[in-house]
Design an enzyme around this catalytic site. Structure first.
Site, PDB file in Angstrom:
ATOM      1  N   TYR A 109       0.815  -1.208   0.000  1.00  0.00           N
ATOM      2  CA  TYR A 109       0.000   0.000   0.000  1.00  0.00           C
ATOM      3  C   TYR A 109       0.857   1.270   0.000  1.00  0.00           C
ATOM      4  O   TYR A 109       1.871   1.326   0.688  1.00  0.00           O
ATOM      5  CB  TYR A 109      -0.912   0.026   1.237  1.00  0.00           C
ATOM      6  CG  TYR A 109      -1.788   1.244   1.246  1.00  0.00           C
ATOM      7  CD1 TYR A 109      -2.887   1.304   0.407  1.00  0.00           C
ATOM      8  CD2 TYR A 109      -1.488   2.352   2.023  1.00  0.00           C
ATOM      9  CE1 TYR A 109      -3.677   2.437   0.363  1.00  0.00           C
ATOM     10  CE2 TYR A 109      -2.279   3.484   1.985  1.00  0.00           C
ATOM     11  CZ  TYR A 109      -3.370   3.522   1.151  1.00  0.00           C
ATOM     12  OH  TYR A 109      -4.150   4.641   1.100  1.00  0.00           O
ATOM     13  N   TRP A 111       1.187   5.693  -1.686  1.00  0.00           N
ATOM     14  CA  TRP A 111       0.867   6.701  -2.698  1.00  0.00           C
ATOM     15  C   TRP A 111       1.933   6.896  -3.756  1.00  0.00           C
ATOM     16  O   TRP A 111       1.655   7.451  -4.823  1.00  0.00           O
ATOM     17  CB  TRP A 111       0.600   8.032  -2.005  1.00  0.00           C
ATOM     18  CG  TRP A 111      -0.839   8.230  -1.690  1.00  0.00           C
ATOM     19  CD1 TRP A 111      -1.640   7.397  -0.959  1.00  0.00           C
ATOM     20  CD2 TRP A 111      -1.649   9.325  -2.101  1.00  0.00           C
ATOM     21  NE1 TRP A 111      -2.903   7.937  -0.882  1.00  0.00           N
ATOM     22  CE2 TRP A 111      -2.937   9.110  -1.571  1.00  0.00           C
ATOM     23  CE3 TRP A 111      -1.408  10.472  -2.849  1.00  0.00           C
ATOM     24  CZ2 TRP A 111      -3.986  10.008  -1.782  1.00  0.00           C
ATOM     25  CZ3 TRP A 111      -2.453  11.364  -3.053  1.00  0.00           C
ATOM     26  CH2 TRP A 111      -3.724  11.117  -2.529  1.00  0.00           C
TER      27      TRP A 111
HETATM   28  N1  LIG Z   1      -1.847  18.587   2.642  1.00  0.00           N
HETATM   29  C1  LIG Z   1      -2.247  17.309   2.589  1.00  0.00           C
HETATM   30  N2  LIG Z   1      -3.465  16.994   2.080  1.00  0.00           N
HETATM   31  C2  LIG Z   1      -3.880  15.700   2.050  1.00  0.00           C
HETATM   32  C3  LIG Z   1      -3.031  14.646   2.484  1.00  0.00           C
HETATM   33  C4  LIG Z   1      -1.751  14.996   3.015  1.00  0.00           C
HETATM   34  O1  LIG Z   1      -0.951  14.126   3.433  1.00  0.00           O
HETATM   35  N3  LIG Z   1      -1.399  16.324   3.037  1.00  0.00           N
HETATM   36  N4  LIG Z   1      -3.458  13.341   2.393  1.00  0.00           N
HETATM   37  C5  LIG Z   1      -4.565  13.042   1.486  1.00  0.00           C
HETATM   38  C6  LIG Z   1      -5.158  11.736   1.776  1.00  0.00           C
HETATM   39  S1  LIG Z   1      -4.310  10.352   1.305  1.00  0.00           S
HETATM   40  C7  LIG Z   1      -6.380  11.588   2.328  1.00  0.00           C
HETATM   41  S2  LIG Z   1      -7.058  10.046   2.501  1.00  0.00           S
HETATM   42  C8  LIG Z   1      -7.189  12.744   2.750  1.00  0.00           C
HETATM   43  C9  LIG Z   1      -7.803  12.514   4.127  1.00  0.00           C
HETATM   44  O2  LIG Z   1      -8.798  13.432   4.409  1.00  0.00           O
HETATM   45  P1  LIG Z   1      -9.409  13.470   5.872  1.00  0.00           P
HETATM   46  O3  LIG Z   1      -9.454  12.109   6.426  1.00  0.00           O
HETATM   47  O4  LIG Z   1     -10.703  14.202   5.839  1.00  0.00           O
HETATM   48  O5  LIG Z   1      -8.275  14.346   6.608  1.00  0.00           O
HETATM   49  P2  LIG Z   1      -7.800  14.633   8.094  1.00  0.00           P
HETATM   50  O6  LIG Z   1      -6.835  15.769   7.956  1.00  0.00           O
HETATM   51  O7  LIG Z   1      -7.316  13.403   8.747  1.00  0.00           O
HETATM   52  O8  LIG Z   1      -9.092  15.114   8.861  1.00  0.00           O
HETATM   53  C10 LIG Z   1      -9.806  16.280   8.507  1.00  0.00           C
HETATM   54  C11 LIG Z   1     -10.292  16.961   9.754  1.00  0.00           C
HETATM   55  O9  LIG Z   1     -11.279  16.177  10.437  1.00  0.00           O
HETATM   56  C12 LIG Z   1     -11.343  16.646  11.764  1.00  0.00           C
HETATM   57  N5  LIG Z   1     -11.776  15.573  12.662  1.00  0.00           N
HETATM   58  C13 LIG Z   1     -11.018  14.560  13.126  1.00  0.00           C
HETATM   59  N6  LIG Z   1     -11.745  13.768  13.924  1.00  0.00           N
HETATM   60  C14 LIG Z   1     -12.992  14.281  13.975  1.00  0.00           C
HETATM   61  C15 LIG Z   1     -14.201  13.907  14.636  1.00  0.00           C
HETATM   62  O10 LIG Z   1     -14.287  12.913  15.331  1.00  0.00           O
HETATM   63  N7  LIG Z   1     -15.284  14.692  14.404  1.00  0.00           N
HETATM   64  C16 LIG Z   1     -15.248  15.787  13.617  1.00  0.00           C
HETATM   65  N8  LIG Z   1     -16.378  16.457  13.432  1.00  0.00           N
HETATM   66  N9  LIG Z   1     -14.127  16.167  12.993  1.00  0.00           N
HETATM   67  C17 LIG Z   1     -13.018  15.435  13.169  1.00  0.00           C
HETATM   68  C18 LIG Z   1      -9.955  17.099  12.133  1.00  0.00           C
HETATM   69  O11 LIG Z   1     -10.002  18.325  12.815  1.00  0.00           O
HETATM   70  C19 LIG Z   1      -9.226  17.134  10.818  1.00  0.00           C
HETATM   71  O12 LIG Z   1      -8.477  18.306  10.602  1.00  0.00           O
HETATM   72  O13 LIG Z   1      -6.376  13.908   2.786  1.00  0.00           O
HETATM   73  C20 LIG Z   1      -5.649  14.103   1.559  1.00  0.00           C
HETATM   74  N10 LIG Z   1      -5.101  15.435   1.548  1.00  0.00           N
HETATM   75  N1  LIG Z   2      -2.449   7.848  12.474  1.00  0.00           N
HETATM   76  C1  LIG Z   2      -2.775   8.000  11.190  1.00  0.00           C
HETATM   77  N2  LIG Z   2      -2.168   7.239  10.250  1.00  0.00           N
HETATM   78  C2  LIG Z   2      -2.506   7.382   8.949  1.00  0.00           C
HETATM   79  C3  LIG Z   2      -3.474   8.327   8.539  1.00  0.00           C
HETATM   80  C4  LIG Z   2      -4.104   9.116   9.550  1.00  0.00           C
HETATM   81  O1  LIG Z   2      -4.978   9.950   9.261  1.00  0.00           O
HETATM   82  N3  LIG Z   2      -3.715   8.934  10.853  1.00  0.00           N
HETATM   83  N4  LIG Z   2      -3.781   8.465   7.205  1.00  0.00           N
HETATM   84  C5  LIG Z   2      -3.634   7.263   6.389  1.00  0.00           C
HETATM   85  C6  LIG Z   2      -3.812   7.546   4.969  1.00  0.00           C
HETATM   86  S1  LIG Z   2      -5.327   8.228   4.543  1.00  0.00           S
HETATM   87  C7  LIG Z   2      -2.900   7.214   4.025  1.00  0.00           C
HETATM   88  S2  LIG Z   2      -3.316   7.384   2.375  1.00  0.00           S
HETATM   89  C8  LIG Z   2      -1.595   6.649   4.379  1.00  0.00           C
HETATM   90  C9  LIG Z   2      -0.444   7.143   3.471  1.00  0.00           C
HETATM   91  O2  LIG Z   2       0.639   6.284   3.586  1.00  0.00           O
HETATM   92  P1  LIG Z   2       1.706   6.103   2.388  1.00  0.00           P
HETATM   93  O3  LIG Z   2       1.038   6.260   1.071  1.00  0.00           O
HETATM   94  O4  LIG Z   2       2.425   4.826   2.643  1.00  0.00           O
HETATM   95  O5  LIG Z   2       2.673   7.338   2.662  1.00  0.00           O
HETATM   96  P2  LIG Z   2       3.715   8.072   1.693  1.00  0.00           P
HETATM   97  O6  LIG Z   2       4.621   8.839   2.590  1.00  0.00           O
HETATM   98  O7  LIG Z   2       2.995   8.817   0.633  1.00  0.00           O
HETATM   99  O8  LIG Z   2       4.542   6.866   1.082  1.00  0.00           O
HETATM  100  C10 LIG Z   2       4.852   6.763  -0.272  1.00  0.00           C
HETATM  101  C11 LIG Z   2       6.288   6.304  -0.436  1.00  0.00           C
HETATM  102  O9  LIG Z   2       6.539   6.075  -1.826  1.00  0.00           O
HETATM  103  C12 LIG Z   2       7.833   6.567  -2.145  1.00  0.00           C
HETATM  104  N5  LIG Z   2       7.891   6.814  -3.606  1.00  0.00           N
HETATM  105  C13 LIG Z   2       7.618   7.950  -4.293  1.00  0.00           C
HETATM  106  N6  LIG Z   2       7.768   7.736  -5.625  1.00  0.00           N
HETATM  107  C14 LIG Z   2       8.161   6.445  -5.778  1.00  0.00           C
HETATM  108  C15 LIG Z   2       8.467   5.644  -6.914  1.00  0.00           C
HETATM  109  O10 LIG Z   2       8.402   6.059  -8.055  1.00  0.00           O
HETATM  110  N7  LIG Z   2       8.831   4.355  -6.667  1.00  0.00           N
HETATM  111  C16 LIG Z   2       8.910   3.842  -5.416  1.00  0.00           C
HETATM  112  N8  LIG Z   2       9.271   2.560  -5.290  1.00  0.00           N
HETATM  113  N9  LIG Z   2       8.620   4.590  -4.334  1.00  0.00           N
HETATM  114  C17 LIG Z   2       8.241   5.861  -4.503  1.00  0.00           C
HETATM  115  C18 LIG Z   2       7.983   7.796  -1.291  1.00  0.00           C
HETATM  116  O11 LIG Z   2       9.348   8.156  -1.149  1.00  0.00           O
HETATM  117  C19 LIG Z   2       7.310   7.339   0.024  1.00  0.00           C
HETATM  118  O12 LIG Z   2       8.252   6.777   0.906  1.00  0.00           O
HETATM  119  O13 LIG Z   2      -1.299   6.944   5.751  1.00  0.00           O
HETATM  120  C20 LIG Z   2      -2.334   6.497   6.634  1.00  0.00           C
HETATM  121  N10 LIG Z   2      -1.892   6.603   8.009  1.00  0.00           N
HETATM  122 MO   LIG Z   3      -5.296   8.529   2.234  1.00  0.00          MO
END
Ligand SMILES: Nc1nc2c(c(=O)[nH]1)N[C@H]1C(S)=C(S)[C@@H](COP(=O)(O)OP(=O)(O)OC[C@H]3O[C@@H](n4cnc5c(=O)[nH]c(N)nc54)[C@H](O)[C@@H]3O)O[C@H]1N2
Ligand SMILES: Nc1nc2c(c(=O)[nH]1)N[C@H]1C(S)=C(S)[C@@H](COP(=O)(O)OP(=O)(O)OC[C@H]3O[C@@H](n4cnc5c(=O)[nH]c(N)nc54)[C@H](O)[C@@H]3O)O[C@H]1N2
Ligand SMILES: [Mo]
Length: 762
Positions: A109, A111
């Site tokens: 898994y 990104w």
């Molecule tokens: N800049 C930036 N943007 C991203 C990402 C990133 O790494 N960086 N990651 C992307 C990815 S992979 C994903 S999946 C999405 C995730 O998108 P989300 O899951 O929606 O993102 P979060 O920032 O975890 O949460 C959004 C807000 O929900 C609020 N929240 C948390 N718990 C609760 C609760 O119990 N109740 C209520 N009402 N609110 C709550 C928090 O204040 C938080 O700031 O974001 C994407 N966008």
């Molecule tokens: N506690 C907590 N944990 C969370 C979350 C949360 O809200 N709270 N959010 C979750 C969510 S929504 C997500 S999506 C995950 C994200 O978790 P990940 O998607 O595992 O996080 P990334 O740091 O984006 O990891 C991507 C990796 O790919 C590498 N990469 C980039 N380009 C390439 C390429 O071309 N080839 C290879 N082989 N590698 C490459 C980057 O250097 C990086 O190390 O985290 C989850 N974890």
């Molecule tokens: Mo995500």
């Protein structure tokens, strides 16, 4: 060289390059609201945390494959590419011969980077399928609960985002946006595959100018930028709030009973629960007030307001990344259904406005070019966030989505393009699990903690060292991604690595089909072009122009077709309607997911006994300064750190009772682990809530000890590794209870971005 344009998950840019690296970047012209994440790019290609060449862990090289607790602090030995290919091919062959393909975990898994061809998941999965298959994973950390519950409720989960109501429709028609989890602009920076415009800020401005209003339920004030009514309930109590709003609609004659009868299934069963006929507990505003801390008057007034105009109920993805995460999106749809506006312009339901740059953006009228994957001959899988359970409990049975499954016995773990030390919960437990397999293989451009825990480390190129093209399904531009700089040191793109491995294993021709990477780009483009219903320029013309505009479907309203004709546009649920009651889920008999949306007391929340020991609720949300753990060493990310630690936000009153001041380093802890973080004080937080984003690279004080404190601020040393419920087993990393104290010891250095020791042999 200057001005070449490329694409990241957080936006397009053009770059000036110098000395083999990106020297400066400018956002893509036409992007009205470029992301600050672009600031992490300069210097990222030659950053000291790059993996310079192929490397093998000392213990693995000396003793051969096998379980090892030395993973994570052993030194590495530099090997040649030929040696790496031979070692890795032999090991893959051994595992397949001795244990079968199921013993390879290839869920992998993560990104990775934008790019349709060099997409690491596509490459690794295609390779492992041709090898004879692998144990795979289902769904994502993003949407683990939604991915299972929403197909059972509305027949789809994907279309909730891809075909969501357009921002323009909201700006024109919506009176009230009721947001559970805010509409955070920080998260709309990002879309997987890449994004070339960021329309959310402008859309919200137009919406407000027209008189639209926002009610934000969120523990953080800044989850909505600008004017709104901010209600800050206790985290994890949103379902109780929604039930109370529903209760008012039901008891004050405000529920649209005609809509419920025609378009929904099982409202009557749910209503017995809602009114307390079934269990003696009316889910009234007074009942909810005692759980969530928002007053009964505020809830009652809001419910009436919601029924008096065009209202969208939107639920952020974070709400389903908690225990019982299935309930919030299910209850959100139920509440919107009771308002009867689903399918009407500007009304109804949304899931993830402010979670990603996808909701509210028009979908493409065509699919995108993609690398063919082939079939996986192995049928064994796990829900993606069960990876540690799988490694620790081979042969054990578990429930999942109505099935009884068995964890396979994994011997080899293969990761390309993801970082479990970023994404997985309870890192101490993860480290114990990673000691169990015979071999761990990681492809990554950088020495992440996962690479440091691998036996075989394969240096990948970044997206800026190779040619590709990319786009995403809610973005009108397919973008060329020319190589900006040559490959760093010995880095190779994953395609080349897999081609050589496939050759050594005897299926090179089937893997490459005789094409170079460039020839694949042309081939994928031309194959796609031939299948399109409209004419597009040749590959050469596209490449020279750098972008190709594709047609999109404007002005969408989610479920408008279903509303117009519920028979020929029946939903993909068993009843063809919105299942407020699901007979299937009911029949599973799970203790933690019933047949209709219900309030369950969370594990990690301020209202339970555990909060007596750990009285602060930590939100581990997405970082505003980077994408996940990517480019954590970049300028934008580092600028936010305090004494080199990840910032933790605290309410001044919570800090004061602990003798903590702004700029202090604190120890954040519970019974699972601990980390350091740097304090920022902010009154825009609910009391007893603290916020520490994910993404600081894991940095154990004592790398030999899985329970060691992380000195940098990775919240996943604290989070619980439990699934949402037996239904979806989704990731629950969003919330965790902690205590905080001022850190008074000598401040340990942050070494997260330092490479491990890599010895060269004579
Ligand atoms: N800049 C930036 N943007 C991203 C990402 C990133 O790494 N960086 N990651 C992307 C990815 S992979 C994903 S999946 C999405 C995730 O998108 P989300 O899951 O929606 O993102 P979060 O920032 O975890 O949460 C959004 C807000 O929900 C609020 N929240 C948390 N718990 C609760 C609760 O119990 N109740 C209520 N009402 N609110 C709550 C928090 O204040 C938080 O700031 O974001 C994407 N966008
Ligand atoms: N506690 C907590 N944990 C969370 C979350 C949360 O809200 N709270 N959010 C979750 C969510 S929504 C997500 S999506 C995950 C994200 O978790 P990940 O998607 O595992 O996080 P990334 O740091 O984006 O990891 C991507 C990796 O790919 C590498 N990469 C980039 N380009 C390439 C390429 O071309 N080839 C290879 N082989 N590698 C490459 C980057 O250097 C990086 O190390 O985290 C989850 N974890
Ligand atoms: Mo995500």
């Amino acid at each position: 060289m200057s001005g070449r344009t490329s694409l990241t998950h957080w936006g397009g840019f053009s770059a000036d390059v110098r000395d083999g690296d990106i020297a400066s970047v400018r956002p893509l012209a036409g992007d009205a609201d470029p992301s600050p994440l672009l600031g992490n790019l300069p210097g990222s290609v030659t950053h000291r945390s790059r993996v310079a060449g192929p490397a093998v862990r000392r213990g693995w090289l000396d003793d051969g494959p096998g379980p090892s607790e030395r993973r994570g602090y052993d030194e590495f030995v530099a090997v040649s590419w030929d040696e790496l290919t031979e070692l890795l091919a032999n090991e893959l062959r051994r595992v397949v011969d001795e244990h079968g393909n199921e013993a390879i975990y290839g869920g992998s898994y993560g990104w990775a980077s934008a790019g349709r061809f060099h997409h690491a998941q596509s490459q690794v999965h295609r390779f492992l399928k041709l090898l004879g298959g692998y144990t795979f994973s289902r769904h994502s950390y993003s949407l683990g609960a939604t991915g299972v519950i929403m197909p059972r409720v509305v027949g789809t989960h994907d279309d909730l985002f891809r075909r969501s109501t357009h921002w323009d429709v909201i700006a024109e028609h919506t009176d009230l946006l009721v947001c559970f989890g805010g509409v955070g602009l920080k998260n709309t920076a990002v879309k997987d595959g890449g994004t070339t415009a960021h329309p959310a800020r402008d859309a919200l401005a137009r919406f407000r100018n027209r008189g639209g209003r926002i009610v934000s339920f969120s523990p953080l004030r800044d989850d909505v930028v600008g004017d709104c009514q901010w209600l800050a309930p206790s985290p994890g109590t949103d379902v109780a709030i929604m039930l109370a709003l529903a209760f008012v609609l039901a008891t004050e004659g405000l529920a649209d009973r005609a809509f419920l009868a025609e378009y929904c299934f099982g409202y009557d069963i749910f209503e017995r629960y809602l009114l307390g006929t079934a269990d003696g507990v009316p889910k009234s505003p007074a009942w909810a007030e005692s759980i969530c801390g928002v007053t009964a008057e505020e809830l009652t007034e809001l419910a009436r307001r919601m029924a008096s105009g065009r209202t969208i109920v939107t639920v952020s993805w974070s709400l389903q990344r908690t225990r019982h995460g299935e309930q919030a999106p299910w209850m959100g749809v139920t509440l919107a259904a009771m308002l009867g506006q689903i399918g009407l312009p500007g009304g109804g339901f949304g899931h993830g406005y402010g979670s990603m740059n996808e909701n509210g953006l028009a979908p493409l009228r065509c699919r995108l070019p993609s690398l063919p994957q082939g079939l996986n001959p192995v049928r064994t899988f796990i829900p993606v966030a069960a990876v540690t359970d799988m490694l620790l409990h081979p042969g054990e049975r578990f429930d999942y989505n109505g099935e009884s499954l068995t964890y396979p016995d994994i011997r080899l773990v293969y990761w390309a393009g993801g970082n479990p030390f970023h994404h997985h919960q309870n890192i101490p437990r993860l480290r114990r699990a990673l000691a169990r397999p015979d071999t761990i293989v990681v492809h990554d451009p950088y020495w992440t903690a996962m690479a440091k825990h691998a036996d075989i480390v394969v240096p990948s190129t970044t997206a800026y060292e190779r040619e590709d093209f990319s786009g995403s399904r809610n973005d009108p531009l397919l973008m060329a991604m020319p190589a900006l700089v040559p490959p760093h040191e010995q880095a190779r793109d994953d395609y080349t690595t897999f081609s050589e491995l496939a050759d050594a294993l005897g299926f090179g021709e089937r893997f490459t089909e005789g094409r170079s990477a460039r020839q694949w780009l042309v081939h994928l483009y031309e194959k796609w072009s031939a299948e399109l219903a409209f004419a597009i320029p040749s590959f050469e013309e596209f490449w020279a122009a750098g972008r190709l505009r594709l047609p999109v479907e404007d002005g969408l309203t989610l479920f408008a077709e279903f509303r117009a004709d519920p028979v020929s546009h029946a939903l993909g649920t068993p009843s063809g309607r919105i299942e407020i009651f699901s007979p299937d889920i009911d029949a599973f008999g799970y203790a933690d997911c019933a047949g209709h949306p219900s309030w369950f007391e969370p594990d990690e929340w301020l209202g339970g006994v555990r909060a007596g020991r750990f009285p602060l609720l930590l939100l581990a949300n997405q970082p505003a300064t980077r994408l996940h753990g990517q480019l954590d060493g970049g300028t934008t990310s580092k600028a936010s750190k305090i004494q080199g630690r990840e910032p933790i936000r605290m309410h001044p009153a919570d800090a004061a009772t602990r003798g903590v001041e702004a700029g202090d380093v604190v120890r954040v802890f519970n019974d699972r682990g601990s980390c350091l973080a740097g304090v920022v004080l902010d009154e825009g937080l609910r009391r007893s809530v603290v916020q520490l984003s994910t993404g600081a690279w894991y940095d154990p004080l004592d790398a030999a000890d899985p329970d060691s404190m992380c000195v940098h601020g990775n919240p996943n040393v604290l989070t619980a590794d439990v699934g949402t419920s037996a239904l979806a087993k989704g990731c629950t990393g969003a919330h965790v209870l902690v205590e905080i104290e001022r850190f008074t010891g000598a401040l340990p250095p942050v070494r997260a971005h330092e490479p491990p020791v890599v010895r060269t042999r004579p």
